[in-house]
Design a protein around this motif. Structure first.
Motif, PDB file in Angstrom:
ATOM      1  N   SER A  35       0.813  -1.208   0.000  1.00  0.00           N
ATOM      2  CA  SER A  35       0.000   0.000   0.000  1.00  0.00           C
ATOM      3  C   SER A  35       0.847   1.259   0.000  1.00  0.00           C
ATOM      4  CB  SER A  35      -0.919  -0.002   1.215  1.00  0.00           C
ATOM      5  OG  SER A  35      -0.140  -0.085   2.409  1.00  0.00           O
ATOM      6  N   HIS A  36       2.127   1.162   0.294  1.00  0.00           N
ATOM      7  CA  HIS A  36       3.002   2.330   0.318  1.00  0.00           C
ATOM      8  C   HIS A  36       4.223   2.047  -0.571  1.00  0.00           C
ATOM      9  CE1 HIS A  36       0.669   4.193   3.500  1.00  0.00           C
ATOM     10  NE2 HIS A  36       0.684   3.032   4.132  1.00  0.00           N
ATOM     11  N   PRO A  37       4.051   2.128  -1.894  1.00  0.00           N
ATOM     12  CA  PRO A  37       5.178   1.827  -2.777  1.00  0.00           C
ATOM     13  C   PRO A  37       6.181   2.971  -2.806  1.00  0.00           C
ATOM     14  CG  PRO A  37       3.299   2.568  -4.055  1.00  0.00           C
ATOM     15  CD  PRO A  37       2.843   2.488  -2.638  1.00  0.00           C
ATOM     16  N   VAL A  38       7.354   2.664  -3.327  1.00  0.00           N
ATOM     17  CA  VAL A  38       8.370   3.676  -3.531  1.00  0.00           C
ATOM     18  C   VAL A  38       8.047   4.387  -4.843  1.00  0.00           C
ATOM     19  CG1 VAL A  38      10.816   4.108  -3.877  1.00  0.00           C
ATOM     20  CG2 VAL A  38      10.081   2.330  -2.278  1.00  0.00           C
ATOM     21  N   HIS A  39       7.759   5.667  -4.758  1.00  0.00           N
ATOM     22  CA  HIS A  39       7.378   6.417  -5.947  1.00  0.00           C
ATOM     23  C   HIS A  39       8.612   6.683  -6.805  1.00  0.00           C
ATOM     24  CE1 HIS A  39       4.174   7.692  -2.949  1.00  0.00           C
ATOM     25  NE2 HIS A  39       3.535   6.990  -3.858  1.00  0.00           N
ATOM     26  N   ARG A  40       8.474   6.471  -8.118  1.00  0.00           N
ATOM     27  CA  ARG A  40       9.623   6.501  -9.018  1.00  0.00           C
ATOM     28  C   ARG A  40       9.491   7.573 -10.091  1.00  0.00           C
ATOM     29  NH1 ARG A  40      11.617   0.520 -10.369  1.00  0.00           N
ATOM     30  NH2 ARG A  40      13.466   1.806 -10.725  1.00  0.00           N
ATOM     31  N   LEU A  41       8.597   8.523  -9.881  1.00  0.00           N
ATOM     32  CA  LEU A  41       8.423   9.570 -10.879  1.00  0.00           C
ATOM     33  C   LEU A  41       9.665  10.428 -11.029  1.00  0.00           C
ATOM     34  CD1 LEU A  41       6.577  11.107 -12.829  1.00  0.00           C
ATOM     35  CD2 LEU A  41       5.741  12.434 -10.880  1.00  0.00           C
ATOM     36  N   GLY A  42      10.384  10.638  -9.930  1.00  0.00           N
ATOM     37  CA  GLY A  42      11.557  11.503  -9.987  1.00  0.00           C
ATOM     38  C   GLY A  42      12.699  10.963 -10.818  1.00  0.00           C
ATOM     39  N   GLU A  43      12.753   9.659 -11.032  1.00  0.00           N
ATOM     40  CA  GLU A  43      13.855   9.092 -11.808  1.00  0.00           C
ATOM     41  C   GLU A  43      13.503   8.876 -13.275  1.00  0.00           C
ATOM     42  OE1 GLU A  43      14.267   4.570 -11.168  1.00  0.00           O
ATOM     43  OE2 GLU A  43      13.388   5.282  -9.280  1.00  0.00           O
ATOM     44  N   LEU A  44      12.314   9.245 -13.691  1.00  0.00           N
ATOM     45  CA  LEU A  44      11.920   9.057 -15.087  1.00  0.00           C
ATOM     46  C   LEU A  44      12.403  10.220 -15.940  1.00  0.00           C
ATOM     47  CD1 LEU A  44       8.240   7.789 -14.692  1.00  0.00           C
ATOM     48  CD2 LEU A  44      10.310   6.441 -15.002  1.00  0.00           C
ATOM     49  N   PRO A  45      12.964   9.973 -17.121  1.00  0.00           N
ATOM     50  CA  PRO A  45      13.356  11.059 -18.029  1.00  0.00           C
ATOM     51  C   PRO A  45      12.136  11.677 -18.688  1.00  0.00           C
ATOM     52  CG  PRO A  45      13.814   8.933 -19.031  1.00  0.00           C
ATOM     53  CD  PRO A  45      13.337   8.648 -17.643  1.00  0.00           C
ATOM     54  N   VAL A  46      12.374  12.767 -19.419  1.00  0.00           N
ATOM     55  CA  VAL A  46      11.261  13.549 -19.957  1.00  0.00           C
ATOM     56  C   VAL A  46      10.495  12.785 -21.026  1.00  0.00           C
ATOM     57  CG1 VAL A  46      12.789  14.679 -21.642  1.00  0.00           C
ATOM     58  CG2 VAL A  46      10.648  15.778 -20.984  1.00  0.00           C
ATOM     59  N   ASP A  47      11.170  11.954 -21.826  1.00  0.00           N
ATOM     60  CA  ASP A  47      10.448  11.236 -22.871  1.00  0.00           C
ATOM     61  C   ASP A  47       9.505  10.189 -22.273  1.00  0.00           C
ATOM     62  OD1 ASP A  47      12.460   9.629 -21.966  1.00  0.00           O
ATOM     63  OD2 ASP A  47      13.604   9.661 -23.826  1.00  0.00           O
ATOM     64  N   VAL A  48       9.939   9.490 -21.234  1.00  0.00           N
ATOM     65  CA  VAL A  48       9.079   8.501 -20.584  1.00  0.00           C
ATOM     66  C   VAL A  48       7.904   9.192 -19.894  1.00  0.00           C
ATOM     67  CG1 VAL A  48       9.002   6.641 -18.892  1.00  0.00           C
ATOM     68  CG2 VAL A  48      11.042   6.936 -20.302  1.00  0.00           C
ATOM     69  N   LYS A  49       8.143  10.358 -19.305  1.00  0.00           N
ATOM     70  CA  LYS A  49       7.042  11.123 -18.722  1.00  0.00           C
ATOM     71  C   LYS A  49       6.017  11.494 -19.792  1.00  0.00           C
ATOM     72  CE  LYS A  49       9.751  13.258 -15.007  1.00  0.00           C
ATOM     73  NZ  LYS A  49      10.300  14.537 -14.477  1.00  0.00           N
ATOM     74  N   ALA A  50       6.508  11.866 -20.970  1.00  0.00           N
ATOM     75  CA  ALA A  50       5.591  12.226 -22.055  1.00  0.00           C
ATOM     76  C   ALA A  50       4.763  11.015 -22.493  1.00  0.00           C
ATOM     77  CB  ALA A  50       6.374  12.786 -23.244  1.00  0.00           C
ATOM     78  N   PHE A  51       5.383   9.840 -22.572  1.00  0.00           N
ATOM     79  CA  PHE A  51       4.642   8.634 -22.953  1.00  0.00           C
ATOM     80  C   PHE A  51       3.570   8.295 -21.914  1.00  0.00           C
ATOM     81  CE2 PHE A  51       8.882   7.301 -25.026  1.00  0.00           C
ATOM     82  CZ  PHE A  51       8.621   8.118 -26.112  1.00  0.00           C
ATOM     83  N   LEU A  52       3.909   8.419 -20.634  1.00  0.00           N
ATOM     84  CA  LEU A  52       2.932   8.119 -19.583  1.00  0.00           C
ATOM     85  C   LEU A  52       1.810   9.149 -19.558  1.00  0.00           C
ATOM     86  CD1 LEU A  52       5.337   7.016 -16.703  1.00  0.00           C
ATOM     87  CD2 LEU A  52       3.729   5.571 -17.943  1.00  0.00           C
ATOM     88  N   LEU A  53       2.138  10.425 -19.760  1.00  0.00           N
ATOM     89  CA  LEU A  53       1.105  11.451 -19.792  1.00  0.00           C
ATOM     90  C   LEU A  53       0.189  11.262 -20.998  1.00  0.00           C
ATOM     91  CD1 LEU A  53      -0.008  13.977 -18.446  1.00  0.00           C
ATOM     92  CD2 LEU A  53       1.612  15.340 -19.770  1.00  0.00           C
ATOM     93  N   ASP A  54       0.766  10.872 -22.123  1.00  0.00           N
ATOM     94  CA  ASP A  54      -0.038  10.554 -23.295  1.00  0.00           C
ATOM     95  C   ASP A  54      -0.962   9.362 -23.009  1.00  0.00           C
ATOM     96  OD1 ASP A  54      -0.646  10.452 -26.301  1.00  0.00           O
ATOM     97  OD2 ASP A  54       0.308   8.508 -25.985  1.00  0.00           O
ATOM     98  N   GLY A  55      -0.431   8.355 -22.326  1.00  0.00           N
ATOM     99  CA  GLY A  55      -1.256   7.203 -21.994  1.00  0.00           C
ATOM    100  C   GLY A  55      -2.402   7.554 -21.062  1.00  0.00           C
ATOM    101  N   LEU A  56      -2.136   8.381 -20.046  1.00  0.00           N
ATOM    102  CA  LEU A  56      -3.201   8.802 -19.150  1.00  0.00           C
ATOM    103  C   LEU A  56      -4.290   9.556 -19.900  1.00  0.00           C
ATOM    104  CD1 LEU A  56      -1.285  10.054 -15.976  1.00  0.00           C
ATOM    105  CD2 LEU A  56      -2.688   8.009 -16.161  1.00  0.00           C
TER     106      LEU A  56
END
Length: 547
Positions: free
Chosen positions: A193-214
């Motif tokens: 229930s309390h995972p280690v959040h990994r958003l800070g280690e993602l590069p900008v292109d992967v963030k763009a892919f995830l935001l596009d997916g959302l």
């Protein structure tokens, strides 16, 4: 009456069987179309910008990086195969869940009837979560680049998405609390229930892919997805945020940054994202001004009818009959392209030795994003109303922008800023009333003509100005060049925006808006008939502009 009853009794079973068969066929047909529409929503347009190609290139890059580094997948010689196997397995699980007809529906029905919740695909979701949780930085980036992030956002558990996109702020509800909009959110699975959040280690292109997916999976109906989208944008800053916005506006469909901010996000999330975009855009613009280049970024906003293509005089699209309808005016696309080349020198993303001095992490890392800046340099501001699920925008992409790109007449994937149905209906109603008044006045003598019909376009001009101001708030680091025609309300739209920028108090958000470098208009009617707040309204024939 008795004959009718006997016929009904005799043919009753046959009619019931035929109706059941027809109902089954109709249900299968509707299900086919619904599932086809869902696949279209989760898949980007094939002839759009090369976002898929970028994902493939970055997946290769992260696969090579993960192969060279020592990892928990095994030895260096076998880690490449194991990592690719893990990617194939995760894609198989995602596709299986996306194809399933009961992604939560059977479990939800069981929960309603029996009061107990059991996810029929809980094991698959947990396997996806464990695979992403056990991966290191390079492996995680490779897995996300090689996966359809829209389908992943559609089928993954809440804990999995929160592990990827959550932030450590000590507030579990604000970080993406449980809601009905997230798939598997009601599950009491053994996932932590309390995972280690990994958003800070993602590069900008992967963030763009995830935001596009959302965005493709649907943000407005889910509070969690709104929070995760907010986290992605606010966790990106500086020139990386400019890259993120360029990728999001280069997809060649109705999804865009404008839709994300002003249609998908609601309430405080929209306010936080807008504040972050304005602050980071102003900071980037100040950095570019310190370098001595005062025209670093430029965007072009253009009308469509009678500016890019001819309306053929078909009302209400326009009034120009000089060239055939839907024919592109010669040289317009090349003019837009040359303005981007000469007025938007993205030196921060060029292959030069000065990149390290400008604060960019390596020229080879950022040079691959230059096509996205060129592709997102154009936006179309149109009075055509926005329809459900972007039907009007996708129709414009398929019938207008797609053919122009295939003929090499257009060099970008423009964002379409649509109007609204209210202003469009107002114009149609006022035009109908004008026609009725014209018939009534034609019967009497000495009747005075009403004001020129271009005044009908006041609501459309105001709606265009509102959409333009919204778009400019997303890109405060850019300067703008406007194109339009004097047939409807483009001139008045430009005047409204420029007056608001000049008269805005220093403390308001309008004071941070970018500059309009120039406004250029195609003269399709006499200057005396132009709708402008600086030109007096002279009586003209009501037939002008109605055909």
């Amino acid at each position: 009456a008795w004959t009718a009853i006997h016929i009904r009794v005799a043919f009753g079973p046959v009619a019931m069987g035929a109706a059941a068969l027809a109902g089954a066929q109709i249900a299968d047909l509707l299900e086919h179309h619904v599932r086809a529409g869902a696949r279209m929503a989760l898949e980007p347009r094939e002839d759009g910008c090369n976002v898929k190609q970028l994902a493939v290139r970055r997946a290769r890059h992260y696969l090579d990086a993960a192969t060279k580094a020592s990892s928990a997948w095994g030895s260096t010689s076998g880690s490449r195969g194991r990592l690719r196997g893990a990617s194939f397995r995760m894609n198989e699980l995602v596709e299986k869940l996306a194809r399933s007809k009961s992604v939560g529906s059977a479990a939800f029905a069981r929960w309603i009837v029996l009061g107990t919740w059991s996810d029929p695909h809980g094991r698959e979701r947990e396997e996806i979560y464990r695979t992403l949780e056990a991966a290191d930085h390079s492996q995680l980036c490779y897995l996300l680049c090689s996966t359809n992030c829209a389908k992943l956002a559609f089928v993954a558990s809440w804990q999995c998405l929160d592990m990827l996109l959550g932030i450590d702020n000590g507030n579990s509800n604000e970080n993406g609390g449980v809601d009905s909009g997230s798939c598997g959110s009601m599950s009491s699975s053994p996932i932590g229930s309390h995972p280690v959040h990994r958003l800070g280690e993602l590069p900008v292109d992967v963030k763009a892919f995830l935001l596009d997916g959302l965005q493709r999976a649907g943000i407005p109906t889910s509070q969690s997805k709104q929070v995760w989208a907010r986290n992605i944008v606010t966790a990106t800053s500086g020139h990386e945020l400019a890259v993120l916005k360029a990728i999001m506006d280069s997809r060649g469909d109705w999804h865009s940054m404008h839709k994300l901010v002003f249609y998908d996000l609601r309430g405080d999330r929209r306010t936080e994202v807008l504040d972050h975009l304005e602050a980071e855009g102003i900071r980037v613009k100040e950095e570019t001004h310190r370098d001595g280049d005062k025209m670093k970024f430029t965007k072009i906003v253009s009308d469509v009818d009678d500016t890019l293509v001819s309306s053929g005089g078909l009302w209400p699209a326009g009034v120009d009959r000089k060239i055939p309808r839907k024919a592109m005016y010669p040289g317009v696309g090349e003019l837009f392209h040359q303005i981007h080349i000469h007025c938007s020198g993205t030196k921060y993303f060029n292959d030069s030795d000065s990149d390290s001095d400008r604060g960019v992490e390596g020229d080879s890392e950022y040079a691959q994003y230059r096509p996205f800046f060129a592709s997102s340099s154009l936006a179309f501001l149109t009075a055509r109303p926005k329809a459900y699920k972007g039907v009007s925008e996708m129709y414009a992409y398929s019938t207008l922008i797609g053919p122009l790109k295939k003929k090499n007449l257009l060099h970008s994937e423009p964002v379409i800023l649509s109007g609204d149905l209210k202003s469009g209906l107002h114009v149609l109603f006022q035009a109908l009333c004008g026609r009725l008044r014209l018939k009534r006045m034609g019967k009497g003598k000495g009747s005075r003509s009403p004001r020129r019909p271009t005044t009908l376009w006041y609501p459309v001009a105001e709606r265009k100005a509102e959409a333009l101001l919204q778009y400019m708030r997303i890109y405060p680091e850019y300067d703008f060049v406007l194109f339009g025609d004097n047939g409807q309300g483009d001139v008045l739209c430009s005047e409204i925006v420029m007056d608001l920028m000049q008269n805005a108090p220093p403390s308001s958000s309008s004071s941070n808006l970018p500059k309009i470098r120039a406004s250029m208009f195609h003269l399709v009617r006499r200057s005396s008939e132009t709708l402008s707040q600086y030109r007096p309204l002279t009586p003209r024939s009501p037939l002008v502009g109605l055909y």
